[in-house]
Scaffold this motif. Structure first.
Motif, PDB file in Angstrom:
ATOM      1  N   LEU A 245      -4.650  -0.668   8.365  1.00 29.27           N
ATOM      2  CA  LEU A 245      -5.239   0.873   9.385  1.00 29.27           C
ATOM      3  C   LEU A 245      -6.686   0.702   7.431  1.00 29.27           C
ATOM      4  O   LEU A 245      -7.629   0.421   7.927  1.00 29.27           O
ATOM      5  CB  LEU A 245      -5.059   2.203   9.152  1.00 29.27           C
ATOM      6  CG  LEU A 245      -4.322   2.400  10.284  1.00 29.27           C
ATOM      7  CD1 LEU A 245      -3.837   4.017  10.396  1.00 29.27           C
ATOM      8  CD2 LEU A 245      -5.213   2.287  11.769  1.00 29.27           C
ATOM      9  N   ALA A 246      -6.046   0.329   6.143  1.00 28.42           N
ATOM     10  CA  ALA A 246      -6.886   0.353   5.928  1.00 28.42           C
ATOM     11  C   ALA A 246      -7.726  -0.750   5.658  1.00 28.42           C
ATOM     12  O   ALA A 246      -8.870  -0.672   5.139  1.00 28.42           O
ATOM     13  CB  ALA A 246      -6.485  -0.029   4.229  1.00 28.42           C
ATOM     14  N   GLY A 247      -7.208  -2.194   6.351  1.00 26.06           N
ATOM     15  CA  GLY A 247      -8.237  -3.140   5.931  1.00 26.06           C
ATOM     16  C   GLY A 247      -8.827  -3.218   7.330  1.00 26.06           C
ATOM     17  O   GLY A 247      -9.905  -3.341   7.111  1.00 26.06           O
ATOM     18  N   GLU A 248      -8.540  -2.428   8.180  1.00 27.38           N
ATOM     19  CA  GLU A 248      -9.618  -2.545   9.464  1.00 27.38           C
ATOM     20  C   GLU A 248     -10.549  -1.502   9.449  1.00 27.38           C
ATOM     21  O   GLU A 248     -11.650  -1.954   9.198  1.00 27.38           O
ATOM     22  CB  GLU A 248      -8.831  -1.708  10.793  1.00 27.38           C
ATOM     23  CG  GLU A 248      -7.719  -2.303  11.576  1.00 27.38           C
ATOM     24  CD  GLU A 248      -7.241  -2.164  12.122  1.00 27.38           C
ATOM     25  OE1 GLU A 248      -7.623  -0.471  12.698  1.00 27.38           O
ATOM     26  OE2 GLU A 248      -6.352  -2.911  12.898  1.00 27.38           O
ATOM     27  N   ALA A 249     -10.422  -0.190   8.284  1.00 30.63           N
ATOM     28  CA  ALA A 249     -11.417  -0.041   8.117  1.00 30.63           C
ATOM     29  C   ALA A 249     -12.385  -0.453   6.432  1.00 30.63           C
ATOM     30  O   ALA A 249     -13.884  -0.364   6.743  1.00 30.63           O
ATOM     31  CB  ALA A 249     -10.894   1.842   7.209  1.00 30.63           C
TER      32      ALA A 249
ATOM     33  N   PRO B 221      14.219   6.094   4.351  1.00 33.22           N
ATOM     34  CA  PRO B 221      13.035   4.836   3.339  1.00 33.22           C
ATOM     35  C   PRO B 221      12.216   3.766   4.787  1.00 33.22           C
ATOM     36  O   PRO B 221      11.328   3.517   4.390  1.00 33.22           O
ATOM     37  CB  PRO B 221      13.886   4.376   3.016  1.00 33.22           C
ATOM     38  CG  PRO B 221      14.519   5.430   2.281  1.00 33.22           C
ATOM     39  CD  PRO B 221      15.209   5.663   3.080  1.00 33.22           C
ATOM     40  N   GLU B 222      13.714   2.928   5.882  1.00 35.41           N
ATOM     41  CA  GLU B 222      13.076   1.799   7.385  1.00 35.41           C
ATOM     42  C   GLU B 222      11.947   2.388   7.510  1.00 35.41           C
ATOM     43  O   GLU B 222      10.820   1.489   7.652  1.00 35.41           O
ATOM     44  CB  GLU B 222      14.421   1.761   7.549  1.00 35.41           C
ATOM     45  CG  GLU B 222      15.045   1.144   6.680  1.00 35.41           C
ATOM     46  CD  GLU B 222      16.160   1.083   7.834  1.00 35.41           C
ATOM     47  OE1 GLU B 222      16.046   0.880   9.155  1.00 35.41           O
ATOM     48  OE2 GLU B 222      17.158   0.517   7.130  1.00 35.41           O
ATOM     49  N   ARG B 223      11.883   3.685   7.629  1.00 36.03           N
ATOM     50  CA  ARG B 223      10.526   4.469   9.246  1.00 36.03           C
ATOM     51  C   ARG B 223       9.688   4.660   8.028  1.00 36.03           C
ATOM     52  O   ARG B 223       8.004   4.125   8.383  1.00 36.03           O
ATOM     53  CB  ARG B 223      11.103   5.803   9.830  1.00 36.03           C
ATOM     54  CG  ARG B 223      11.271   5.475  10.770  1.00 36.03           C
ATOM     55  CD  ARG B 223      11.788   6.829  11.650  1.00 36.03           C
ATOM     56  NE  ARG B 223      10.841   7.526  12.091  1.00 36.03           N
ATOM     57  CZ  ARG B 223      10.675   8.358  12.299  1.00 36.03           C
ATOM     58  NH1 ARG B 223      11.524   9.398  12.615  1.00 36.03           N
ATOM     59  NH2 ARG B 223       8.985   9.558  12.879  1.00 36.03           N
ATOM     60  N   ALA B 224       9.245   4.942   6.549  1.00 40.51           N
ATOM     61  CA  ALA B 224       8.290   4.830   5.634  1.00 40.51           C
ATOM     62  C   ALA B 224       7.705   3.457   5.706  1.00 40.51           C
ATOM     63  O   ALA B 224       6.594   3.535   5.418  1.00 40.51           O
ATOM     64  CB  ALA B 224       8.784   5.598   3.996  1.00 40.51           C
ATOM     65  N   ALA B 225       8.548   2.733   5.667  1.00 40.46           N
ATOM     66  CA  ALA B 225       8.087   1.138   5.322  1.00 40.46           C
ATOM     67  C   ALA B 225       7.506   0.968   6.033  1.00 40.46           C
ATOM     68  O   ALA B 225       6.279   0.172   6.243  1.00 40.46           O
ATOM     69  CB  ALA B 225       9.055   0.622   5.171  1.00 40.46           C
ATOM     70  N   VAL B 226       7.904   1.085   7.870  1.00 39.90           N
ATOM     71  CA  VAL B 226       6.751   0.590   8.777  1.00 39.90           C
ATOM     72  C   VAL B 226       5.702   1.272   8.284  1.00 39.90           C
ATOM     73  O   VAL B 226       4.808   1.093   8.950  1.00 39.90           O
ATOM     74  CB  VAL B 226       7.682   1.338  10.313  1.00 39.90           C
ATOM     75  CG1 VAL B 226       6.907   1.241  11.189  1.00 39.90           C
ATOM     76  CG2 VAL B 226       8.795   0.435  10.387  1.00 39.90           C
ATOM     77  N   GLU B 227       5.590   2.431   8.444  1.00 41.53           N
ATOM     78  CA  GLU B 227       4.175   3.374   8.735  1.00 41.53           C
ATOM     79  C   GLU B 227       3.612   3.156   7.223  1.00 41.53           C
ATOM     80  O   GLU B 227       2.241   3.397   7.046  1.00 41.53           O
ATOM     81  CB  GLU B 227       4.985   5.260   7.848  1.00 41.53           C
ATOM     82  CG  GLU B 227       5.432   5.832   9.121  1.00 41.53           C
ATOM     83  CD  GLU B 227       4.356   6.248  10.044  1.00 41.53           C
ATOM     84  OE1 GLU B 227       3.433   6.309  10.064  1.00 41.53           O
ATOM     85  OE2 GLU B 227       4.412   5.576  11.198  1.00 41.53           O
ATOM     86  N   LEU B 228       4.113   2.799   5.734  1.00 40.31           N
ATOM     87  CA  LEU B 228       3.162   2.067   5.282  1.00 40.31           C
ATOM     88  C   LEU B 228       2.628   0.305   5.748  1.00 40.31           C
ATOM     89  O   LEU B 228       1.660   0.316   4.676  1.00 40.31           O
ATOM     90  CB  LEU B 228       4.034   2.275   3.814  1.00 40.31           C
ATOM     91  CG  LEU B 228       4.249   3.213   2.734  1.00 40.31           C
ATOM     92  CD1 LEU B 228       5.304   2.718   1.675  1.00 40.31           C
ATOM     93  CD2 LEU B 228       3.042   3.946   2.146  1.00 40.31           C
ATOM     94  N   ASP B 229       3.333   0.067   5.861  1.00 42.48           N
ATOM     95  CA  ASP B 229       3.069  -1.474   6.266  1.00 42.48           C
ATOM     96  C   ASP B 229       1.413  -0.737   7.807  1.00 42.48           C
ATOM     97  O   ASP B 229       0.352  -1.443   7.913  1.00 42.48           O
ATOM     98  CB  ASP B 229       3.495  -1.393   7.529  1.00 42.48           C
ATOM     99  CG  ASP B 229       4.924  -3.187   6.789  1.00 42.48           C
ATOM    100  OD1 ASP B 229       4.322  -3.349   5.831  1.00 42.48           O
ATOM    101  OD2 ASP B 229       6.175  -3.112   7.414  1.00 42.48           O
ATOM    102  N   ARG B 230       2.047   0.264   8.360  1.00 38.51           N
ATOM    103  CA  ARG B 230       0.482   0.699   9.500  1.00 38.51           C
ATOM    104  C   ARG B 230      -0.811   1.132   8.429  1.00 38.51           C
ATOM    105  O   ARG B 230      -1.910   1.239   8.781  1.00 38.51           O
ATOM    106  CB  ARG B 230       1.099   1.636   9.744  1.00 38.51           C
ATOM    107  CG  ARG B 230      -0.389   2.323  11.015  1.00 38.51           C
ATOM    108  CD  ARG B 230       0.563   3.060  12.540  1.00 38.51           C
ATOM    109  NE  ARG B 230      -0.274   3.417  13.003  1.00 38.51           N
ATOM    110  CZ  ARG B 230      -0.687   4.213  13.438  1.00 38.51           C
ATOM    111  NH1 ARG B 230       0.410   6.203  12.448  1.00 38.51           N
ATOM    112  NH2 ARG B 230      -1.433   4.910  14.611  1.00 38.51           N
ATOM    113  N   VAL B 231      -0.320   1.594   6.881  1.00 34.89           N
ATOM    114  CA  VAL B 231      -1.789   2.123   6.921  1.00 34.89           C
ATOM    115  C   VAL B 231      -2.139   1.468   6.160  1.00 34.89           C
ATOM    116  O   VAL B 231      -3.110   1.348   5.816  1.00 34.89           O
ATOM    117  CB  VAL B 231      -0.440   3.076   4.959  1.00 34.89           C
ATOM    118  CG1 VAL B 231      -2.032   2.945   3.463  1.00 34.89           C
ATOM    119  CG2 VAL B 231       0.338   4.323   5.574  1.00 34.89           C
TER     120      VAL B 231
END
Length: 386
Positions: free
Chosen positions: A237-241, A224-234
Motif C-alpha cells: 500500500l505504501a508503494g501504491e500511495a 506473528p505470522e498474520r502480522a507478517a502478512v499485514e506488514l507485507d500489505r503495508v
C-alpha cells in the motif's frame, strides 16, 4: 483632437495612403500573432514606434489604485529603465489622457500646462503623440510616442494613423486577456480534477495503510505470522500511495509552462522523474521557437502520459525523451527499453493511448505508438505549428 503648434499638409508620415494602410496592416498582424497580454503590449509599442518612426514609445495599462498595472517602454535600455524607478502614477499627461480619453499631440510636451515633470534618469522628450486604446467606453491603455525622427514632429496624419492602429490593437489586447482568462480557468479546473484524484486515490490508500499498520501492530505479539502478512500489505500500500503521489506531483507542474516554455518545462519534468524513479530518464532537445500555447500543453500532456506508462508499466531501465522542430513541425518522441506490450490488447490495459491520440488530434497532430514484447516501446507525436 486638437493639435498644438503645428500644421500639416495632410500627408501621412509614412508615405501615401496605400503605404500607410499597409504599414498599419503589418503592425496589426504582428500584434495578433501573440497570445499573452504582456507580449501583446510589447508588440503594440514596438509596432507603433516603427509605424511612425519615433525614438521612444510606451504603453500603460491603468489599474484601480491610481497607478498602472502594466507599463512597457521601447527606446530605452534596461539599465535606464531600472534607474527611472517605480511605475508612473496616473498624474500629469498620463492622468489627463485617462480622464479625457482622447488623443493628445504636442510639438513640445514641456510647454503644456498638464505636464508634471520627469522622474530622475528619465530621458527628456520633446514632441509627443498619445492615443488611448479603447474598448467601447473603457480605456484599456494608453500608447504614446515621443521624438519623431522625421523633421517637423508628429502630424495630424500621424495621429489618425496611430488612432486607427490603436483601434485594431484594442481587439488583439482584448482577445489576449480573454485567452489568458480561459487558460486560468482551465488551470483551475485541472487542479480541481487533480484534487479529486488525490482524494479518491491517495487518501483512500493512506487510510487503508493506517488501518493495516494498526492491525499488524496488534497481531505482532499474538500472531506473528498474520502480522507478517499485514506488514507485507503495508509495504504494498505504501508503494501504491507513493506512485500516486508521484503522479500528482508531476501533473501539478504544468503551471510553469506559460512562464518557462515547453522545452524548459519538459526538461524539469524529466529531471524530476529521473530523481523519483529508479530508471534513468533523459531529455534531449534543440531550440523549437515560438509554439502556440495549446500545442505546448498538448505535447506536454502526451509526454507525461507516455512517461507515466513507461515508468509504471514497462520495467524499463532507460527512458529517452526527445523534442525536435523542423519546417514548422514539432516532433516528440518517448522511447523506453522495457518489456513492451501487445498493441492490439492495449485498449484494455489502461495505458491511455486513446487519451494521447485525442490530445494530439485536438491541436491537429497525431500519435503513433510502436511496441513489441521484449523490445520496448516508442511513442511519437507530430504536430504542425505556426
Amino acid at each position: 483632437m486638437t493639435a498644438q503648434g503645428d500644421s500639416t499638409d495632410g500627408r501621412a508620415g509614412v508615405g501615401d495612403t496605400d503605404a500607410a494602410l499597409h504599414a498599419v496592416s503589418a503592425a496589426v498582424l504582428a500584434v495578433t500573432r501573440h497570445l499573452s497580454v504582456r507580449e501583446v503590449l510589447q508588440v503594440i509599442v514596438r509596432s507603433a514606434r516603427r509605424l511612425l518612426n519615433a525614438r521612444y514609445g510606451a504603453l500603460g495599462v491603468p489599474d484601480d489604485d491610481g497607478s498602472f498595472a502594466e507599463f512597457v517602454a521601447e527606446g530605452i535600455s534596461e539599465r535606464q529603465w531600472q534607474a527611472i524607478g517605480p511605475l508612473p502614477r496616473q498624474h500629469g499627461m498620463l492622468g489627463a489622457m485617462l480622464r479625457e480619453g482622447t488623443a493628445i499631440r504636442l510639438p513640445d510636451i514641456e510647454e503644456d500646462a498638464r505636464f508634471d515633470g520627469w522622474p530622475p534618469a528619465h530621458p527628456v522628450l520633446k514632441d509627443f503623440l498619445g492615443v488611448p486604446i479603447r474598448d467601447g467606453d473603457q480605456v484599456l491603455g494608453i500608447v504614446f510616442l515621443a521624438d519623431k525622427r522625421d523633421k517637423g514632429g508628429f502630424t495630424e496624419a500621424d495621429e489618425k494613423l496611430l488612432t486607427l492602429f490603436a483601434a485594431h490593437a484594442a481587439i488583439a489586447l482584448t482577445n489576449a486577456r480573454l485567452y489568458e482568462r480561459s487558460r486560468e480557468l482551465t488551470l483551475v479546473e485541472e487542479r480541481k480534477r487533480m484534487a479529486r484524484e488525490l482524494h479518491d486515490a491517495v487518501t483512500q490508500k493512506l487510510f487503508s495503510l493506517r488501518l493495516t499498520a494498526q492491525s499488524a501492530g496488534e497481531l505482532l505479539r499474538v500472531d506473528p505470522e498474520r502480522a507478517a502478512v499485514e506488514l507485507d500489505r503495508v509495504q504494498r500500500l505504501a508503494g501504491e500511495a507513493l506512485t500516486e503521489l508521484r503522479t500528482v506531483i508531476v501533473e501539478l507542474r504544468p503551471a510553469e509552462l506559460a512562464r518557462h516554455g515547453l522545452v524548459e518545462t519538459l526538461r524539469k519534468h524529466v529531471n524530476l522523474l529521473d530523481v523519483l524513479h529508479p530508471a534513468c530518464v533523459v531529455f534531449d532537445s534543440g531550440p523549437i521557437g515560438a509554439v502556440e500555447p495549446e500545442v505546448e500543453m498538448a505535447v506536454l500532456r502526451v509526454a507525461q502520459e507516455a512517461l507515466h506508462n513507461a515508468l509504471r508499466h514497462s520495467d524499463a531501465t532507460t527512458v529517452e525523451v526527445g523534442l525536435v522542430s523542423e519546417g514548422g513541425r514539432l516532433t516528440l518522441r518517448v522511447r523506453d527499453d522495457g518489456r513492451g506490450f501487445d498493441l492490439e490488447a492495449a485498449a484494455s490495459c489502461g495505458l491511455g493511448l486513446a487519451s494521447m491520440s485525442d490530445r494530439a488530434a485536438a491541436v491537429g497532430g497525431r500519435v503513433r505508438v510502436e511496441s513489441e514484447r521484449g523490445k520496448g516501446t516508442s511513442v511519437r507525436m507530430e504536430v504542425e505549428f505556426r
